[in-house]
Design a protein around this motif. Structure first.
Motif, mmCIF file in Angstrom:
data_model
loop_
_atom_site.group_PDB
_atom_site.id
_atom_site.type_symbol
_atom_site.label_atom_id
_atom_site.label_comp_id
_atom_site.label_asym_id
_atom_site.label_seq_id
_atom_site.Cartn_x
_atom_site.Cartn_y
_atom_site.Cartn_z
ATOM 1 N N ILE A 139 0.865 -1.184 0.000
ATOM 2 C CA ILE A 139 0.000 0.000 0.000
ATOM 3 C C ILE A 139 0.902 1.234 0.000
ATOM 4 C CG2 ILE A 139 -1.743 1.255 1.301
ATOM 5 C CD1 ILE A 139 -2.606 -1.441 2.474
ATOM 6 N N PRO A 140 0.622 2.219 -0.852
ATOM 7 C CA PRO A 140 1.451 3.436 -0.860
ATOM 8 C C PRO A 140 1.351 4.189 0.468
ATOM 9 C CG PRO A 140 -0.004 3.356 -2.770
ATOM 10 C CD PRO A 140 -0.387 2.221 -1.890
ATOM 11 N N VAL A 141 2.425 4.865 0.810
ATOM 12 C CA VAL A 141 2.483 5.591 2.082
ATOM 13 C C VAL A 141 1.453 6.715 2.114
ATOM 14 C CG1 VAL A 141 4.009 6.928 3.581
ATOM 15 C CG2 VAL A 141 4.919 5.009 2.324
ATOM 16 N N GLU A 142 1.144 7.274 0.965
ATOM 17 C CA GLU A 142 0.174 8.368 0.927
ATOM 18 C C GLU A 142 -1.201 7.937 1.434
ATOM 19 O OE1 GLU A 142 2.044 7.499 -1.758
ATOM 20 O OE2 GLU A 142 3.487 9.144 -1.689
ATOM 21 N N CYS A 143 -1.536 6.676 1.219
ATOM 22 C CA CYS A 143 -2.817 6.167 1.732
ATOM 23 C C CYS A 143 -2.856 6.189 3.259
ATOM 24 C CB CYS A 143 -3.066 4.758 1.212
ATOM 25 S SG CYS A 143 -3.348 4.678 -0.547
ATOM 26 N N TYR A 144 -1.721 5.897 3.878
ATOM 27 C CA TYR A 144 -1.649 5.965 5.339
ATOM 28 C C TYR A 144 -1.807 7.407 5.828
ATOM 29 C CZ TYR A 144 0.000 1.169 5.279
ATOM 30 O OH TYR A 144 0.100 -0.179 5.103
ATOM 31 N N PHE A 145 -1.225 8.348 5.089
ATOM 32 C CA PHE A 145 -1.364 9.749 5.471
ATOM 33 C C PHE A 145 -2.804 10.223 5.331
ATOM 34 C CE2 PHE A 145 3.278 10.201 4.132
ATOM 35 C CZ PHE A 145 3.716 9.959 5.424
ATOM 36 N N VAL A 146 -3.481 9.786 4.289
ATOM 37 C CA VAL A 146 -4.889 10.148 4.101
ATOM 38 C C VAL A 146 -5.738 9.551 5.217
ATOM 39 C CG1 VAL A 146 -6.894 9.819 2.603
ATOM 40 C CG2 VAL A 146 -4.699 10.492 1.615
ATOM 41 N N LEU A 147 -5.493 8.292 5.536
ATOM 42 C CA LEU A 147 -6.225 7.644 6.630
ATOM 43 C C LEU A 147 -5.968 8.362 7.954
ATOM 44 C CD1 LEU A 147 -7.922 5.276 7.767
ATOM 45 C CD2 LEU A 147 -5.750 4.049 8.033
ATOM 46 N N SER A 148 -4.723 8.723 8.188
ATOM 47 C CA SER A 148 -4.372 9.420 9.419
ATOM 48 C C SER A 148 -5.060 10.774 9.502
ATOM 49 C CB SER A 148 -2.859 9.585 9.501
ATOM 50 O OG SER A 148 -2.505 10.323 10.630
ATOM 51 N N ALA A 149 -5.058 11.522 8.412
ATOM 52 C CA ALA A 149 -5.729 12.830 8.407
ATOM 53 C C ALA A 149 -7.222 12.676 8.624
ATOM 54 C CB ALA A 149 -5.446 13.550 7.091
ATOM 55 N N LEU A 150 -7.810 11.664 8.007
ATOM 56 C CA LEU A 150 -9.236 11.417 8.173
ATOM 57 C C LEU A 150 -9.573 11.090 9.634
ATOM 58 C CD1 LEU A 150 -11.575 11.312 6.106
ATOM 59 C CD2 LEU A 150 -11.355 8.847 6.171
ATOM 60 N N CYS A 170 -13.029 10.070 21.050
ATOM 61 C CA CYS A 170 -12.509 10.977 20.022
ATOM 62 C C CYS A 170 -11.037 11.308 20.267
ATOM 63 C CB CYS A 170 -13.347 12.239 19.973
ATOM 64 S SG CYS A 170 -15.010 11.945 19.364
ATOM 65 N N VAL A 171 -10.653 11.466 21.519
ATOM 66 C CA VAL A 171 -9.231 11.686 21.830
ATOM 67 C C VAL A 171 -8.420 10.459 21.425
ATOM 68 C CG1 VAL A 171 -7.595 11.994 23.727
ATOM 69 C CG2 VAL A 171 -9.642 13.383 23.623
ATOM 70 N N GLU A 172 -8.953 9.285 21.639
ATOM 71 C CA GLU A 172 -8.255 8.064 21.232
ATOM 72 C C GLU A 172 -8.120 7.983 19.717
ATOM 73 O OE1 GLU A 172 -6.658 5.872 23.127
ATOM 74 O OE2 GLU A 172 -7.188 7.155 24.815
ATOM 75 N N LEU A 173 -9.126 8.446 18.981
ATOM 76 C CA LEU A 173 -9.012 8.503 17.519
ATOM 77 C C LEU A 173 -7.871 9.425 17.096
ATOM 78 C CD1 LEU A 173 -12.659 8.665 16.147
ATOM 79 C CD2 LEU A 173 -10.978 6.896 15.741
ATOM 80 N N ASN A 207 -4.625 7.657 17.754
ATOM 81 C CA ASN A 207 -4.384 6.614 16.752
ATOM 82 C C ASN A 207 -3.914 7.211 15.433
ATOM 83 O OD1 ASN A 207 -4.968 4.413 18.366
ATOM 84 N ND2 ASN A 207 -7.142 4.488 17.887
ATOM 85 N N ALA A 208 -4.411 8.383 15.078
ATOM 86 C CA ALA A 208 -3.936 9.061 13.875
ATOM 87 C C ALA A 208 -2.459 9.413 14.005
ATOM 88 C CB ALA A 208 -4.762 10.315 13.620
ATOM 89 N N VAL A 209 -2.053 9.842 15.187
ATOM 90 C CA VAL A 209 -0.642 10.143 15.424
ATOM 91 C C VAL A 209 0.200 8.877 15.314
ATOM 92 C CG1 VAL A 209 0.977 10.925 17.201
ATOM 93 C CG2 VAL A 209 -1.143 12.160 16.832
#
Length: 103
Positions: A3-14, A35-38, A41-43
């Motif tokens: 999976i391209p790294v950009e997909c992880y960045f998009v998921l993280s931003a979302l 929500c804080v846990e979300l 997890n993005a971090v």
């Protein structure tokens, strides 16, 4: 196939923006904690993705992610204990009930 790294960045931003939106709009303490846990997890996803992007052979980002997960677990335990104590005292898990504590 990787999976391209950009997909992880998009998921993280979302995840991050869903967590921030939920934290701002919710009045329930448990929902705010989720929500804080979300957000955390993005971090964690960002730590792992940047490690893969910048330092593919090393594991510093993965160790930082594991450390962050441990801190998140401890933070959740303390937050749940506080929420239980607030519920016992005020019979509500709403943020509005905590406003009575400052006077």
């Amino acid at each position: 196939m990787t999976i391209p790294v950009e997909c992880y960045f998009v998921l993280s931003a979302l995840l991050f923006f869903i967590g921030v939106f939920g934290f701002i709009t919710r009045r329930n303490l448990v929902a705010m904690l989720i929500c804080v846990e979300l957000i955390l997890n993005a971090v964690d996803i960002n730590f792992a993705a940047f490690n893969r992007l910048l330092f593919a052979g090393s594991m510093e980002g993965m160790f930082m992610t594991l450390f962050s997960i441990g801190v998140s677990a401890a933070e959740s335990a303390v937050a749940i204990a506080i929420i239980i104590n607030v519920y016992r005292n005020f019979r509500s898990d709403s943020v509005d009930s905590i406003k009575n504590m400052k006077w």
